[in-house]
Structures are given as C-alpha cells and as structure tokens.
Motif scaffolding. Structure first.
Motif, PDB file in Angstrom:
ATOM      1  N   TYR A   1       0.700  -1.157   0.136  1.00 35.48           N
ATOM      2  CA  TYR A   1       0.023   0.039  -0.009  1.00 35.48           C
ATOM      3  C   TYR A   1       0.662   1.281  -0.130  1.00 35.48           C
ATOM      4  N   ILE A   2       0.565   2.198  -0.853  1.00 39.81           N
ATOM      5  CA  ILE A   2       1.350   3.370  -0.893  1.00 39.81           C
ATOM      6  C   ILE A   2       0.150   4.606  -0.937  1.00 39.81           C
ATOM      7  N   GLY A   3       0.502   5.329   0.388  1.00 43.32           N
ATOM      8  CA  GLY A   3      -0.504   6.371   0.636  1.00 43.32           C
ATOM      9  C   GLY A   3      -0.341   7.699  -0.220  1.00 43.32           C
ATOM     10  N   LEU A   4      -1.148   8.748   0.030  1.00 46.06           N
ATOM     11  CA  LEU A   4      -1.507   9.999  -0.479  1.00 46.06           C
ATOM     12  C   LEU A   4      -0.046  10.836  -0.673  1.00 46.06           C
ATOM     13  N   GLY A   5       0.223  11.602  -1.732  1.00 53.75           N
ATOM     14  CA  GLY A   5       1.459  12.221  -1.854  1.00 53.75           C
ATOM     15  C   GLY A   5       2.684  11.951  -2.054  1.00 53.75           C
ATOM     16  N   LYS A   6       2.779  10.442  -2.426  1.00 52.31           N
ATOM     17  CA  LYS A   6       4.187   9.937  -2.704  1.00 52.31           C
ATOM     18  C   LYS A   6       4.309  10.128  -4.132  1.00 52.31           C
ATOM     19  N   LYS A   7       5.544  10.920  -4.758  1.00 50.61           N
ATOM     20  CA  LYS A   7       5.798  11.485  -6.045  1.00 50.61           C
ATOM     21  C   LYS A   7       6.310  10.366  -6.925  1.00 50.61           C
ATOM     22  N   ASP A   8       7.384   9.707  -6.331  1.00 53.58           N
ATOM     23  CA  ASP A   8       8.298   8.840  -7.129  1.00 53.58           C
ATOM     24  C   ASP A   8       8.050   7.422  -6.999  1.00 53.58           C
ATOM     25  N   VAL A   9       7.238   6.478  -7.762  1.00 52.84           N
ATOM     26  CA  VAL A   9       6.815   4.979  -7.628  1.00 52.84           C
ATOM     27  C   VAL A   9       7.573   4.349  -8.879  1.00 52.84           C
ATOM     28  N   VAL A  10       8.295   3.472  -8.834  1.00 50.44           N
ATOM     29  CA  VAL A  10       9.203   2.819  -9.770  1.00 50.44           C
ATOM     30  C   VAL A  10       8.702   1.310  -9.619  1.00 50.44           C
ATOM     31  N   PHE A  11       8.518   0.509 -10.673  1.00 48.51           N
ATOM     32  CA  PHE A  11       8.328  -0.906 -10.690  1.00 48.51           C
ATOM     33  C   PHE A  11       9.491  -1.699 -11.329  1.00 48.51           C
ATOM     34  N   HIS A  12       9.901  -2.656 -10.759  1.00 51.45           N
ATOM     35  CA  HIS A  12      11.165  -3.535 -11.273  1.00 51.45           C
ATOM     36  C   HIS A  12      10.929  -4.888 -11.166  1.00 51.45           C
ATOM     37  N   SER A  13      11.613  -5.476 -11.885  1.00 53.37           N
ATOM     38  CA  SER A  13      11.555  -7.035 -11.587  1.00 53.37           C
ATOM     39  C   SER A  13      12.978  -7.535 -11.373  1.00 53.37           C
ATOM     40  N   GLU A  14      12.928  -8.443 -10.623  1.00 52.06           N
ATOM     41  CA  GLU A  14      14.284  -9.189  -9.999  1.00 52.06           C
ATOM     42  C   GLU A  14      15.082  -9.816 -11.127  1.00 52.06           C
ATOM     43  N   ASP A  15      14.272 -10.348 -12.160  1.00 55.55           N
ATOM     44  CA  ASP A  15      14.693 -11.226 -13.491  1.00 55.55           C
ATOM     45  C   ASP A  15      13.975 -10.870 -14.576  1.00 55.55           C
ATOM     46  N   ALA A  16      14.564  -9.873 -15.355  1.00 52.44           N
ATOM     47  CA  ALA A  16      14.064  -9.509 -16.521  1.00 52.44           C
ATOM     48  C   ALA A  16      13.258 -10.563 -17.518  1.00 52.44           C
ATOM     49  N   SER A  17      13.945 -11.650 -17.301  1.00 52.13           N
ATOM     50  CA  SER A  17      13.627 -12.773 -18.518  1.00 52.13           C
ATOM     51  C   SER A  17      12.358 -13.579 -17.760  1.00 52.13           C
ATOM     52  N   ASN A  18      12.208 -13.189 -16.692  1.00 50.52           N
ATOM     53  CA  ASN A  18      11.038 -13.846 -15.761  1.00 50.52           C
ATOM     54  C   ASN A  18      10.342 -12.726 -15.140  1.00 50.52           C
ATOM     55  N   PRO A  19       9.684 -12.013 -15.722  1.00 52.72           N
ATOM     56  CA  PRO A  19       9.384 -10.384 -14.937  1.00 52.72           C
ATOM     57  C   PRO A  19       8.236 -10.781 -13.966  1.00 52.72           C
ATOM     58  N   ALA A  20       8.410  -9.990 -12.870  1.00 50.51           N
ATOM     59  CA  ALA A  20       7.095  -9.720 -12.103  1.00 50.51           C
ATOM     60  C   ALA A  20       5.764  -9.297 -12.675  1.00 50.51           C
ATOM     61  N   ARG A  21       4.790  -9.363 -12.316  1.00 50.31           N
ATOM     62  CA  ARG A  21       3.247  -9.056 -12.800  1.00 50.31           C
ATOM     63  C   ARG A  21       2.564  -8.349 -11.599  1.00 50.31           C
ATOM     64  N   PHE A  22       2.753  -6.934 -11.723  1.00 54.23           N
ATOM     65  CA  PHE A  22       2.220  -6.183 -10.657  1.00 54.23           C
ATOM     66  C   PHE A  22       0.500  -5.635 -11.096  1.00 54.23           C
ATOM     67  N   TYR A  23      -0.294  -6.046 -10.268  1.00 54.01           N
ATOM     68  CA  TYR A  23      -1.708  -5.365 -10.353  1.00 54.01           C
ATOM     69  C   TYR A  23      -1.836  -4.534  -9.556  1.00 54.01           C
ATOM     70  N   PHE A  24      -2.588  -3.197  -9.702  1.00 61.79           N
ATOM     71  CA  PHE A  24      -3.043  -2.339  -8.819  1.00 61.79           C
ATOM     72  C   PHE A  24      -4.312  -1.653  -9.006  1.00 61.79           C
ATOM     73  N   VAL A  25      -4.660  -1.281  -7.743  1.00 59.96           N
ATOM     74  CA  VAL A  25      -5.922  -0.557  -7.942  1.00 59.96           C
ATOM     75  C   VAL A  25      -5.707   0.694  -7.087  1.00 59.96           C
ATOM     76  N   SER A  26      -6.269   1.872  -7.570  1.00 59.79           N
ATOM     77  CA  SER A  26      -5.877   3.224  -6.852  1.00 59.79           C
ATOM     78  C   SER A  26      -7.169   3.970  -6.718  1.00 59.79           C
ATOM     79  N   SER A  27      -7.481   4.537  -5.643  1.00 61.61           N
ATOM     80  CA  SER A  27      -8.689   5.348  -5.372  1.00 61.61           C
ATOM     81  C   SER A  27      -8.487   6.752  -4.793  1.00 61.61           C
ATOM     82  N   LEU A  28      -9.227   7.682  -4.817  1.00 65.20           N
ATOM     83  CA  LEU A  28      -8.987   8.986  -4.041  1.00 65.20           C
ATOM     84  C   LEU A  28      -8.699   8.874  -2.787  1.00 65.20           C
TER      85      LEU A  28
END
Length: 276
Positions: free
Chosen positions: A103-130
């Motif tokens: 969970y990331i709260g209000l006001g965070k400006k810099d959010v970056v997604f990474h995979s540990e292994d680019a050949s077998n990448p992570a799959r991030f799902y997200f839902v955001s609300s006000l």
C-alpha cells in the motif's frame, strides 16, 4: 489510460454481449514492458497492470488525471501476481513475492516498478482510489496476512480469504483490498450474491489455465447478465450490480473496493429466490 464512464442500470438491460464486455470487462492489463491503466468513473478508481522487463516502469498517467503526479490526490494498492519484483517508493525499496501486497498513501511522487529477473518478470496488479489523508506506505506479505476459511466442498466454494487493506489491516482512506483462493474442485465465489450501493468493486481473476474460464455474473438481481472471463482479466462492478462467478475449475481473484463506507458489513444480501 483508457476511460470508462458509468452506466445506468436501466440502459444496461438493453446491452448486447459486445457492449457489456466493452463497458465492464478489462481484457488486457498485462503487456511486457508497459503500464496499462483503466480509469473508471465508478468512484474514480484506476485499475492497472505492470510488467517490467528490460527497464523499470514508472507509475505515471501523463496529464490524464490533471494532477502533477499520480498519487497527488490518490492512494494505491499493489499485488504482485507473478515472479519476484520490487517497488521503489521515493528511494525506499519494497520487495514483493507472489501474492504480497504493498500500500502506498497519498502524496508519494516517485513510484517505480522493477523485476528481479527481466527474463521472468514480475506482474504487478494495482487499484487506486481517491484519498484525503496520507497513510504510511506498508507491505504485507501473503505469509503474514490472516487467512479466513469459508465455504465447503459440498457447496463447491471451499475458499480462503486474505484481507490486505482494511480497517484491521493496512490502513487507508477508502481503498479496501484482498484476495480469495478457491481450493481444487471448488468453483463458486460470492454466492449467495450481495450488493453494496455505496461502493464499487473490481475483480481480477488469475492463476487460471489457458483454456479455463470464469462465468462472472453481474447486473441487478432481477436482471442478471454474465461475462466470460479469461486468465488475468478484470471486471468492473458498479454499486448497483451483483458480482459473483463460477469457473470451469478453481481460480484465484483479487477484490478491491472504494466508495463512501469503509466496512465489510455494508452489504445487502440477495436471497436466492430473488435472482433472475
């Protein structure tokens, strides 16, 4: 960012299968190397998927939200549904294994997604609300989430529910998020059905075989419809709609809610004899 407007339930009664799928089914959320997002006018929720491959992927909606950055007036819940990855929030790293939640709260400006292994990448799902208040950024591994076991084999709904973001777990303004795992040979979820007119909900179905399908039931209790859903597809559920499903075999789904009330008991159960 794809834009999805709200629908009047009276209009929905006349929809074709194609129109129903266009308005409520999100067919493609996960594209290697990209961030995909859908903006729903139901409670201003944003639903997204990220697969970081060769390069990291930043949480960015361009000028669609008319804000300086994505979380300027928002909060977000992220679940990794694939191999190990990490999310860097303003320089701080949060590692996520499969089924871990961040969970990331209000006001965070810099959010970056990474995979540990680019050949077998992570799959991030997200839902955001006000959001109107900042709550702390927090990760909850699936191993530390409290399981609630419900249903039975006789009812074909033997399942385990994990609550991530809620009043007694990770704190948030209005976003609630969790995951339901059905045991083998169990196929039904959320039946008897219910409504919660003060909140919308979104389901992501995953961990399904290529040829498996979930028949997701929606609509007003007296005017039900269905969507045929594949692996890693999501369904937007309006406040006036039931949200239930049955699969060709067992599956897992992530549920997320946003709206006026911040409680699980805000629901109106629909009796089986009322369904049509």
């Amino acid at each position: 960012m794809e834009n999805r407007h709200g629908t009047n339930p009276e209009d929905c009664k006349q929809y074709t299968t194609e129109k129903l799928r266009k308005d409520f089914l999100i067919e493609s959320l996960f594209v290697p190397g990209e961030i995909k997002m859908v903006y729903s006018h139901y409670d201003r929720v944003v639903v997204g998927g990220v697969i970081p491959t060769g390069n990291a992927v930043k949480l960015d909606a361009g000028d669609f939200l008319k804000t300086d950055y994505f979380l300027e007036r928002r909060e977000i819940g992220i679940v990794n549904i694939g191999p190990k990855g990490k999310v860097v929030v303003e320089g701080e790293t949060y590692e996520l294994n499969k089924r871990d939640c961040l969970y990331i709260g209000l006001g965070k400006k810099d959010v970056v997604f990474h995979s540990e292994d680019a050949s077998n990448p992570a799959r991030f799902y997200f839902v955001s609300s006000l959001a109107h208040k900042e709550y702390p950024t927090k990760v909850l591994p699936i191993a530390d989430a409290e399981p609630t076991r419900l249903g039975s084999d006789a009812e074909s709904n033997n399942r385990t529910i994990y609550k991530y973001i809620h009043q007694d777990g990770i704190q948030s303004c209005q976003l609630m998020m969790g995951m339901t795992l059905l045991e083998p040979n169990n196929m039904w979820n959320t039946m008897p059905a219910h409504l919660h007119d003060r909140r919308m909900e979104v389901y992501l179905y995953f961990d399904m075989e290529v040829d498996a399908r979930v028949f997701h039931f929606m609509g007003e209790p007296q005017e039900t419809r269905h969507l045929v859903v594949k692996n890693e597809q999501a369904v937007l559920s309006p406040p006036w709609s039931i949200h239930s499903g049955v699969g060709t075999n067992n599956y897992t789904f992530i549920w997320a809610m946003a709206g006026e009330n911040y409680t699980f008991v805000d629901m109106d159960v629909v009796k089986m004899e009322e369904l049509k």
